[in-house]
Design a protein around this motif. Structure first.
Motif, short mmCIF file in Angstrom:
data_model
loop_
_atom_site.label_atom_id
_atom_site.label_comp_id
_atom_site.label_asym_id
_atom_site.label_seq_id
_atom_site.Cartn_x
_atom_site.Cartn_y
_atom_site.Cartn_z
N ALA A 295 0.84 -1.20 0.00
CA ALA A 295 0.00 0.00 0.00
C ALA A 295 0.87 1.26 0.00
O ALA A 295 0.57 2.23 -0.70
CB ALA A 295 -0.94 0.00 1.20
N ALA A 296 1.96 1.25 0.75
CA ALA A 296 2.88 2.40 0.78
C ALA A 296 3.49 2.64 -0.61
O ALA A 296 3.63 3.79 -1.03
CB ALA A 296 3.98 2.17 1.81
N LEU A 297 3.83 1.58 -1.30
CA LEU A 297 4.35 1.73 -2.66
C LEU A 297 3.29 2.33 -3.59
O LEU A 297 3.62 3.15 -4.47
CB LEU A 297 4.82 0.38 -3.21
CG LEU A 297 6.03 -0.24 -2.51
CD1 LEU A 297 6.26 -1.66 -3.01
CD2 LEU A 297 7.27 0.62 -2.71
N ALA B 174 -9.16 4.63 -2.11
CA ALA B 174 -10.08 3.76 -2.83
C ALA B 174 -9.37 3.04 -3.98
O ALA B 174 -9.62 1.85 -4.22
CB ALA B 174 -11.26 4.57 -3.37
N GLN B 175 -8.49 3.74 -4.67
CA GLN B 175 -7.75 3.12 -5.77
C GLN B 175 -6.79 2.05 -5.24
O GLN B 175 -6.60 1.02 -5.89
CB GLN B 175 -6.97 4.18 -6.55
CG GLN B 175 -7.85 5.10 -7.35
CD GLN B 175 -7.06 6.28 -7.93
OE1 GLN B 175 -6.18 6.82 -7.27
NE2 GLN B 175 -7.41 6.65 -9.15
N ARG C 15 -6.83 -1.79 -6.29
CA ARG C 15 -5.62 -2.38 -6.87
C ARG C 15 -5.23 -3.63 -6.10
O ARG C 15 -4.89 -4.66 -6.69
CB ARG C 15 -4.50 -1.35 -6.85
CG ARG C 15 -3.18 -1.81 -7.44
CD ARG C 15 -3.17 -1.89 -8.96
NE ARG C 15 -3.35 -0.61 -9.60
CZ ARG C 15 -2.37 0.25 -9.88
NH1 ARG C 15 -1.13 -0.04 -9.57
NH2 ARG C 15 -2.65 1.37 -10.49
N LEU C 16 -5.25 -3.56 -4.77
CA LEU C 16 -4.86 -4.71 -3.95
C LEU C 16 -5.81 -5.89 -4.16
O LEU C 16 -5.36 -7.04 -4.30
CB LEU C 16 -4.82 -4.33 -2.47
CG LEU C 16 -3.68 -3.42 -2.05
CD1 LEU C 16 -3.88 -2.95 -0.61
CD2 LEU C 16 -2.33 -4.10 -2.21
N THR C 17 -7.10 -5.62 -4.17
CA THR C 17 -8.06 -6.72 -4.31
C THR C 17 -8.10 -7.28 -5.72
O THR C 17 -8.26 -8.49 -5.91
CB THR C 17 -9.47 -6.29 -3.87
OG1 THR C 17 -9.88 -5.15 -4.63
CG2 THR C 17 -9.51 -5.94 -2.39
N SER C 18 -7.91 -6.44 -6.71
CA SER C 18 -8.01 -6.93 -8.10
C SER C 18 -6.74 -7.64 -8.58
O SER C 18 -6.79 -8.37 -9.56
CB SER C 18 -8.35 -5.78 -9.05
OG SER C 18 -7.27 -4.87 -9.14
#
Length: 64
Positions: A16-18, A27-28, A32-35
């Protein structure tokens, strides 16, 4: 193999930090993490694995 939320949280926070550095909104980042997670167990989100295993390479390298 490392398992559990106690071990997963720092990995997800690091990715997430990256993504913050790429200028993504909260939200993005969630999207991004889930997709881009590697699906585990039953296809799709499930009660055992959730969205799956965080995939840093896919999340950070995914097209904007």
């Amino acid at each position: 193999q490392v398992r559990g939320t106690s071990f997963a949280a720092p990995f997800v926070a690091g990715v997430a930090a990256l993504l913050v550095q790429q200028g993504l909104t909260n939200a993005q980042i969630v999207e991004r993490l889930t997709s881009t997670a590697t699906d585990l167990g039953v296809p799709g989100r499930d009660p055992v694995y959730g969205y799956g295993e965080v995939n840093a390479a896919r999340a950070v390298g995914a097209t904007r």
